[in-house]
Design a protein around this motif. Structure first.
Motif, short mmCIF file in Angstrom:
data_model
loop_
_atom_site.label_atom_id
_atom_site.label_comp_id
_atom_site.label_asym_id
_atom_site.label_seq_id
_atom_site.Cartn_x
_atom_site.Cartn_y
_atom_site.Cartn_z
N ARG A 141 0.70 8.94 33.14
CA ARG A 141 1.24 8.78 32.15
C ARG A 141 2.32 8.18 32.39
O ARG A 141 3.33 8.89 31.85
CB ARG A 141 0.97 10.07 31.04
N PRO A 142 2.42 6.61 32.12
CA PRO A 142 4.18 6.56 32.27
C PRO A 142 4.80 6.57 30.78
O PRO A 142 4.43 6.89 29.87
CB PRO A 142 3.90 4.95 32.19
N VAL A 143 5.94 7.11 30.42
CA VAL A 143 6.71 7.41 29.95
C VAL A 143 7.89 6.61 29.98
O VAL A 143 8.55 6.53 31.11
CB VAL A 143 6.66 8.45 29.31
N GLY A 144 8.68 5.83 29.24
CA GLY A 144 9.90 5.08 29.42
C GLY A 144 10.55 4.37 27.68
O GLY A 144 10.60 4.61 26.48
N LEU A 145 11.63 4.04 28.32
CA LEU A 145 12.24 2.78 27.49
C LEU A 145 12.44 1.51 27.61
O LEU A 145 11.61 1.05 29.04
CB LEU A 145 13.91 3.43 27.83
N LEU A 146 12.35 0.38 26.44
CA LEU A 146 12.40 -0.68 26.04
C LEU A 146 13.36 -0.84 25.98
O LEU A 146 13.64 -1.42 24.95
CB LEU A 146 10.78 -0.99 24.88
#
Length: 213
Positions: A141-146
């Motif tokens: 599950r990738p999680v992060g900011l754009l």
């Protein structure tokens, strides 16, 4: 509940603790306020991820022919999703998405050259000067900011595995760090292109379609 992201490490575990959406449980965010996120991804990205982002086309050129050789019909069925030069104007709005993960160009003897997974639930949220992206289900599950970058959007994040409840801080483990480009490729269709992920493939492509309802 307070949302926050630490500077400059992108404390994704804390941020995700505040995100709603009914996905897999994650650790709760602390209430202590933190400085706002820098909105220039170049000041946040690790040197390794800046290099991966620069070499995005190299990843396409290495992975796509191998994927076509393994499953020409499967690749062709996705149309413009796998056109490296397809990029339309238009940010992905906040909300829920159905996401399909495709892995191109296997890495390692046990990896296949083309893998298409069924759709999972994802979400994009407005975090102020940046947006957040997180995949709510699945074993990876990738999680992060754009981050906005002209007519493109940069993704910086980390990878949650299995039943983990909180993400590592970005930059803490290069094997978990992820970097890519979010691009619109059609009407209500986006893709998150992740060059040179650490596991299984040369290129990951995540298709994003807004969820109905």
């Amino acid at each position: 509940m307070t949302r926050y992201v630490a500077i400059p490490a992108l404390c994704l575990g804390a941020m995700l603790g505040a995100c709603g959406g009914g996905g897999a449980p994650v650790a709760s965010a602390a209430a202590t306020p933190q400085p706002p996120v820098r909105d220039d991804w170049r000041r946040v990205a690790t040197p390794n991820d800046r290099d991966r982002l620069r070499r995005w086309r190299d990843a396409w050129l290495a992975a796509l022919p191998r994927a076509r050789a393994a499953d020409a019909a499967g690749v062709a069925a996705q149309g413009v999703l796998f056109d490296p030069d397809r990029r339309l104007v238009g940010d992905a709005p906040a909300g829920r998405y159905r996401c399909r993960v495709f892995k191109l160009g296997g890495v390692g003897t046990a990896s296949r050259e083309f893998i298409a997974y069924p759709a999972f639930d994802c979400r994009i949220d407005d975090e102020g000067s940046v947006r957040s992206f997180y995949k709510l289900s699945g074993s990876q599950r990738p999680v992060g900011l754009l981050f906005a970058d002209g007519d493109r959007t940069v993704f910086l994040g980390t990878l949650l595995l299995g039943d983990e409840r909180a993400a590592l801080q970005y930059g803490q483990d290069r094997d978990r760090d992820m970097a890519g480009w979010l691009e619109r490729v059609g009407e209500r269709r986006w893709r998150l292109v992740l060059p040179y992920p650490r596991f299984e493939s040369t290129l990951d492509v995540i298709e994003l379609i807004p969820a109905e309802g």
